[in-house]
Design an enzyme around this catalytic site. Structure first.
Site, PDB file in Angstrom:
ATOM      1  CB  SER A  46      -0.924   0.011   1.217  1.00  0.00           C
ATOM      2  OG  SER A  46      -0.192  -0.199   2.423  1.00  0.00           O
ATOM      3  CE  LYS A 112      -0.738  -8.362   3.307  1.00  0.00           C
ATOM      4  NZ  LYS A 112      -1.343  -8.215   1.938  1.00  0.00           N
ATOM      5  CD  GLU A 114      -2.635  -8.452  -2.902  1.00  0.00           C
ATOM      6  OE1 GLU A 114      -2.468  -7.416  -2.303  1.00  0.00           O
ATOM      7  OE2 GLU A 114      -3.045  -8.461  -4.064  1.00  0.00           O
ATOM      8  CD  GLU A 182      -8.246  -4.806   1.178  1.00  0.00           C
ATOM      9  OE1 GLU A 182      -8.352  -3.614   0.825  1.00  0.00           O
ATOM     10  OE2 GLU A 182      -7.184  -5.452   1.081  1.00  0.00           O
TER      11      GLU A 182
END
EC number: 2.1.2.11
Length: 265
Positions: A46, A112, A114, A182
């Site tokens: 981010s 992490k 995705e 999310e």
């Protein structure tokens, strides 16, 4: 101050004890967060949007992530530190090995990634077998923004909800240590949090997950008028940044945040 580990988060889940996490990108803020009750930090890609000013996370490089991971670790030596593998940095097994190792050397405790398809499950299994803990990320996955058609709520219909649930189970079986969920409906979040034995951290996923995470700029209200509907500016009701972080931790731990206006039905 004791070092926070994944074992602590598993115990929190067993005791139904909520915990607060936050994104961090530099040593100064990381130190402040740790001193005010944050035990889990994410060096998120981010930063491509919040720090670099891009309109997505896609331009972020591995070198960017290594730099910011080192900064955060220096500022917060006791936190459980998660670091994102950025876009196309785990497209092959060998690429995933090398890049995950680089983030671990920079100070990450967990990497992490995705998605939840078969190839991601294989990468999770192979990394875990090689002593690299993995946190997975399902629901709205920002690296897939061009496939998803924008930043939209995921899992609203039965087929997509069932797919996300199945993927979460497969990822845990493959060895995932944690899951970030999310922007999914609270009904789906509850199903996933109940069925998994690993900690589930929500962002826009309701109060039913084991922990909550927010982007630091949203918590402190420094994103202009672009604060997502699932976030809250905690600085509004606080005299300074440390107090805002303490309030965030308190509201997560007591279940006050997220409130009904911060999640999707």
């Amino acid at each position: 101050m004791n070092i926070t580990t994944i074992s602590h988060l598993r115990k929190y889940k067993q005791r139904q004890q909520k915990f607060a996490a936050i994104t961090a990108y530099d040593a100064a803020f990381a130190s402040l967060f740790e001193q005010n009750g944050i035990q889990v930090m994410l060096v998120g890609d981010s930063l491509g949007m919040t720090i670099q000013g891009n309109d997505s996370t896609l331009p972020v490089t591995l070198e960017d992530m290594i730099y910011h991971t080192r900064c955060v670790r220096r500022g917060a030596p006791y936190c459980l530190l998660i670091a994102d593998l950025p876009f196309m940095c785990y497209a092959t097994l060998y690429q995933a090995y090398d890049n995950a190792a680089a983030l671990m050397r920079a100070g990450a405790n967990i990497v992490k990634l995705e998605g939840g398809g078969c190839w991601v499950t294989k990468i999770v299994r192979c990394l875990t077998d090689r002593a690299v803990p993995v946190c997975c990320h399902l629901g709205l996955t920002p690296q897939s923004v061009n496939i998803l058609g924008g930043y939209k709520i995921q899992g609203r219909d039965k087929d997509s909800a069932d797919r996300i649930l199945s993927e979460s189970i497969a990822l845990e079986l493959a060895g995932a240590q944690m899951l970030v969920l999310e922007c999914v409906p609270i009904t789906l979040s509850e199903r996933i949090a109940d069925v998994l034995t690993i900690p589930v951290i929500g962002i826009g996923a309701g109060p039913v997950t084991d922990g909550q995470i927010l982007v630091m700029q949203d918590i402190l209200g420094i994103t202009g008028n672009r604060i997502p509907s699932f976030a809250k500016n905690f600085l509004t009701d606080s005299r300074d940044i440390p107090t805002a972080i303490q309030l965030y931790v308190q509201e997560v731990e007591t279940g006050k945040f997220p409130a009904v206006q911060h999640y999707f039905s």
